[in-house]
Design a protein around this motif. Structure first.
Motif, PDB file in Angstrom:
ATOM      1  N   ALA A 130       0.830  -1.212   0.000  1.00  0.00           N
ATOM      2  CA  ALA A 130       0.000   0.000   0.000  1.00  0.00           C
ATOM      3  C   ALA A 130       0.861   1.256   0.000  1.00  0.00           C
ATOM      4  O   ALA A 130       0.611   2.193  -0.771  1.00  0.00           O
ATOM      5  CB  ALA A 130      -0.931  -0.009   1.209  1.00  0.00           C
ATOM      6  N   GLY A 131       1.881   1.281   0.837  1.00  0.00           N
ATOM      7  CA  GLY A 131       2.770   2.439   0.882  1.00  0.00           C
ATOM      8  C   GLY A 131       3.529   2.625  -0.412  1.00  0.00           C
ATOM      9  O   GLY A 131       3.670   3.746  -0.919  1.00  0.00           O
ATOM     10  N   ALA A 132       4.016   1.531  -0.978  1.00  0.00           N
ATOM     11  CA  ALA A 132       4.753   1.621  -2.235  1.00  0.00           C
ATOM     12  C   ALA A 132       3.831   2.044  -3.382  1.00  0.00           C
ATOM     13  O   ALA A 132       4.243   2.803  -4.262  1.00  0.00           O
ATOM     14  CB  ALA A 132       5.412   0.285  -2.555  1.00  0.00           C
ATOM     15  N   SER A 133       2.587   1.603  -3.359  1.00  0.00           N
ATOM     16  CA  SER A 133       1.624   2.005  -4.389  1.00  0.00           C
ATOM     17  C   SER A 133       1.368   3.504  -4.341  1.00  0.00           C
ATOM     18  O   SER A 133       1.308   4.167  -5.379  1.00  0.00           O
ATOM     19  CB  SER A 133       0.300   1.261  -4.217  1.00  0.00           C
ATOM     20  N   ASP A 134       1.218   4.048  -3.135  1.00  0.00           N
ATOM     21  CA  ASP A 134       1.006   5.490  -2.988  1.00  0.00           C
ATOM     22  C   ASP A 134       2.215   6.275  -3.488  1.00  0.00           C
ATOM     23  O   ASP A 134       2.080   7.286  -4.180  1.00  0.00           O
ATOM     24  CB  ASP A 134       0.715   5.849  -1.536  1.00  0.00           C
ATOM     25  N   ARG A 135       3.410   5.804  -3.139  1.00  0.00           N
ATOM     26  CA  ARG A 135       4.624   6.477  -3.607  1.00  0.00           C
ATOM     27  C   ARG A 135       4.747   6.375  -5.121  1.00  0.00           C
ATOM     28  O   ARG A 135       5.197   7.318  -5.782  1.00  0.00           O
ATOM     29  CB  ARG A 135       5.851   5.868  -2.935  1.00  0.00           C
ATOM     30  N   MET A 136       4.357   5.242  -5.691  1.00  0.00           N
ATOM     31  CA  MET A 136       4.398   5.082  -7.138  1.00  0.00           C
ATOM     32  C   MET A 136       3.447   6.060  -7.813  1.00  0.00           C
ATOM     33  O   MET A 136       3.787   6.663  -8.831  1.00  0.00           O
ATOM     34  CB  MET A 136       4.037   3.638  -7.518  1.00  0.00           C
ATOM     35  N   ALA A 137       2.262   6.239  -7.253  1.00  0.00           N
ATOM     36  CA  ALA A 137       1.295   7.171  -7.833  1.00  0.00           C
ATOM     37  C   ALA A 137       1.847   8.592  -7.854  1.00  0.00           C
ATOM     38  O   ALA A 137       1.751   9.296  -8.867  1.00  0.00           O
ATOM     39  CB  ALA A 137      -0.016   7.121  -7.051  1.00  0.00           C
ATOM     40  N   ARG A 138       2.456   9.016  -6.756  1.00  0.00           N
ATOM     41  CA  ARG A 138       3.039  10.364  -6.707  1.00  0.00           C
ATOM     42  C   ARG A 138       4.202  10.497  -7.684  1.00  0.00           C
ATOM     43  O   ARG A 138       4.333  11.508  -8.380  1.00  0.00           O
ATOM     44  CB  ARG A 138       3.497  10.694  -5.288  1.00  0.00           C
ATOM     45  N   GLY A 139       5.048   9.471  -7.757  1.00  0.00           N
ATOM     46  CA  GLY A 139       6.190   9.503  -8.657  1.00  0.00           C
ATOM     47  C   GLY A 139       5.772   9.536 -10.123  1.00  0.00           C
ATOM     48  O   GLY A 139       6.351  10.273 -10.923  1.00  0.00           O
ATOM     49  N   LEU A 140       4.752   8.746 -10.468  1.00  0.00           N
ATOM     50  CA  LEU A 140       4.263   8.749 -11.848  1.00  0.00           C
ATOM     51  C   LEU A 140       3.668  10.101 -12.216  1.00  0.00           C
ATOM     52  O   LEU A 140       3.895  10.604 -13.318  1.00  0.00           O
ATOM     53  CB  LEU A 140       3.214   7.653 -12.046  1.00  0.00           C
ATOM     54  N   ALA A 141       2.916  10.683 -11.304  1.00  0.00           N
ATOM     55  CA  ALA A 141       2.320  11.993 -11.573  1.00  0.00           C
ATOM     56  C   ALA A 141       3.409  13.040 -11.812  1.00  0.00           C
ATOM     57  O   ALA A 141       3.304  13.853 -12.742  1.00  0.00           O
ATOM     58  CB  ALA A 141       1.418  12.411 -10.417  1.00  0.00           C
ATOM     59  N   ARG A 142       4.460  13.012 -10.997  1.00  0.00           N
ATOM     60  CA  ARG A 142       5.578  13.951 -11.196  1.00  0.00           C
ATOM     61  C   ARG A 142       6.269  13.712 -12.529  1.00  0.00           C
ATOM     62  O   ARG A 142       6.575  14.656 -13.268  1.00  0.00           O
ATOM     63  CB  ARG A 142       6.601  13.810 -10.076  1.00  0.00           C
ATOM     64  N   ARG A 143       6.537  12.451 -12.848  1.00  0.00           N
ATOM     65  CA  ARG A 143       7.237  12.125 -14.094  1.00  0.00           C
ATOM     66  C   ARG A 143       6.417  12.552 -15.308  1.00  0.00           C
ATOM     67  O   ARG A 143       6.947  13.139 -16.251  1.00  0.00           O
ATOM     68  CB  ARG A 143       7.507  10.621 -14.137  1.00  0.00           C
ATOM     69  N   ILE A 144       5.114  12.294 -15.295  1.00  0.00           N
ATOM     70  CA  ILE A 144       4.249  12.654 -16.418  1.00  0.00           C
ATOM     71  C   ILE A 144       4.168  14.173 -16.553  1.00  0.00           C
ATOM     72  O   ILE A 144       4.217  14.714 -17.660  1.00  0.00           O
ATOM     73  CB  ILE A 144       2.843  12.041 -16.242  1.00  0.00           C
ATOM     74  N   GLU A 145       4.078  14.882 -15.438  1.00  0.00           N
ATOM     75  CA  GLU A 145       4.028  16.347 -15.478  1.00  0.00           C
ATOM     76  C   GLU A 145       5.314  16.922 -16.068  1.00  0.00           C
ATOM     77  O   GLU A 145       5.280  17.848 -16.877  1.00  0.00           O
ATOM     78  CB  GLU A 145       3.790  16.908 -14.084  1.00  0.00           C
ATOM     79  N   ARG A 146       6.458  16.373 -15.690  1.00  0.00           N
ATOM     80  CA  ARG A 146       7.730  16.830 -16.253  1.00  0.00           C
ATOM     81  C   ARG A 146       7.788  16.602 -17.755  1.00  0.00           C
ATOM     82  O   ARG A 146       8.270  17.455 -18.508  1.00  0.00           O
ATOM     83  CB  ARG A 146       8.901  16.111 -15.591  1.00  0.00           C
ATOM     84  N   LEU A 147       7.308  15.453 -18.202  1.00  0.00           N
ATOM     85  CA  LEU A 147       7.293  15.173 -19.637  1.00  0.00           C
ATOM     86  C   LEU A 147       6.391  16.151 -20.383  1.00  0.00           C
ATOM     87  O   LEU A 147       6.742  16.638 -21.455  1.00  0.00           O
ATOM     88  CB  LEU A 147       6.842  13.733 -19.892  1.00  0.00           C
ATOM     89  N   HIS A 148       5.229  16.456 -19.804  1.00  0.00           N
ATOM     90  CA  HIS A 148       4.318  17.416 -20.435  1.00  0.00           C
ATOM     91  C   HIS A 148       4.951  18.794 -20.518  1.00  0.00           C
ATOM     92  O   HIS A 148       4.812  19.483 -21.523  1.00  0.00           O
ATOM     93  CB  HIS A 148       2.986  17.486 -19.683  1.00  0.00           C
ATOM     94  N   GLN A 149       5.645  19.207 -19.469  1.00  0.00           N
ATOM     95  CA  GLN A 149       6.311  20.505 -19.503  1.00  0.00           C
ATOM     96  C   GLN A 149       7.399  20.528 -20.567  1.00  0.00           C
ATOM     97  O   GLN A 149       7.573  21.519 -21.271  1.00  0.00           O
ATOM     98  CB  GLN A 149       6.901  20.840 -18.134  1.00  0.00           C
ATOM     99  N   ARG A 150       8.146  19.449 -20.691  1.00  0.00           N
ATOM    100  CA  ARG A 150       9.191  19.369 -21.705  1.00  0.00           C
ATOM    101  C   ARG A 150       8.598  19.422 -23.110  1.00  0.00           C
ATOM    102  O   ARG A 150       9.127  20.072 -24.002  1.00  0.00           O
ATOM    103  CB  ARG A 150       9.973  18.074 -21.531  1.00  0.00           C
ATOM    104  N   TRP A 151       7.475  18.716 -23.303  1.00  0.00           N
ATOM    105  CA  TRP A 151       6.832  18.704 -24.618  1.00  0.00           C
ATOM    106  C   TRP A 151       6.282  20.083 -24.980  1.00  0.00           C
ATOM    107  O   TRP A 151       6.237  20.459 -26.129  1.00  0.00           O
ATOM    108  CB  TRP A 151       5.697  17.695 -24.653  1.00  0.00           C
ATOM    109  N   ARG A 152       5.871  20.838 -23.967  1.00  0.00           N
ATOM    110  CA  ARG A 152       5.347  22.175 -24.196  1.00  0.00           C
ATOM    111  C   ARG A 152       6.448  23.214 -24.365  1.00  0.00           C
ATOM    112  O   ARG A 152       6.175  24.357 -24.668  1.00  0.00           O
ATOM    113  CB  ARG A 152       4.462  22.587 -23.033  1.00  0.00           C
ATOM    114  N   GLY A 153       7.695  22.825 -24.091  1.00  0.00           N
ATOM    115  CA  GLY A 153       8.815  23.722 -24.260  1.00  0.00           C
ATOM    116  C   GLY A 153       9.114  24.597 -23.053  1.00  0.00           C
ATOM    117  O   GLY A 153       9.772  25.617 -23.145  1.00  0.00           O
ATOM    118  N   ARG A 154       8.643  24.179 -21.865  1.00  0.00           N
ATOM    119  CA  ARG A 154       8.884  24.947 -20.641  1.00  0.00           C
ATOM    120  C   ARG A 154       9.860  24.239 -19.726  1.00  0.00           C
ATOM    121  O   ARG A 154       9.674  24.199 -18.511  1.00  0.00           O
ATOM    122  CB  ARG A 154       7.587  25.136 -19.861  1.00  0.00           C
ATOM    123  N   ALA A 155      10.890  23.679 -20.239  1.00  0.00           N
ATOM    124  CA  ALA A 155      11.862  22.943 -19.429  1.00  0.00           C
ATOM    125  C   ALA A 155      12.532  23.876 -18.504  1.00  0.00           C
ATOM    126  O   ALA A 155      12.649  23.979 -17.419  1.00  0.00           O
ATOM    127  CB  ALA A 155      12.906  22.277 -20.302  1.00  0.00           C
TER     128      ALA A 155
END
Length: 108
Positions: A83-108
């Protein structure tokens, strides 16, 4: 999303453990499941029969965009660790996806 559960030194009841951990992971990741290609959950008994906080849950998620995200959690029981690892995975995935979206938008 493909899901695989491995256990070392822990004897979980196969159907119950897989369904509980998989449900927990799906609920934590939720809307990001289409961004994940494969998930491997590994439960390991660290201390053996000595007791204590000795169950480690390691979740490795291979992303569809490439790369891998790995989280670990140490706890008393396999289900609490998962359960704890699943919660940490959810937060980590959200951060990783947000970073990718920012990079794709050109706001690195």
């Amino acid at each position: 999303m493909r899901f695989q559960l491995r256990a070392r030194g822990i004897e979980p009841s196969p159907t119950r453990s897989v369904s509980i951990v998989e449900r927990r992971l799906h609920s934590a990741v939720g809307r990001l499941t289409d961004k994940v290609r494969r998930v491997v959950v590994q439960l390991t008994d660290v201390n053996g029969p000595r007791g204590g906080r000795d169950v480690r849950c390691t979740i490795r998620a291979r992303l569809t965009t490439g790369g891998e995200l790995v989280v670990q959690e140490l706890h008393d029981s396999p289900f609490s660790a998962a359960a704890g690892a699943s919660d940490r995975m959810a937060r980590g995935l959200a951060r990783r996806i947000e970073r990718l979206h920012q990079r794709w938008r050109g706001r690195a």
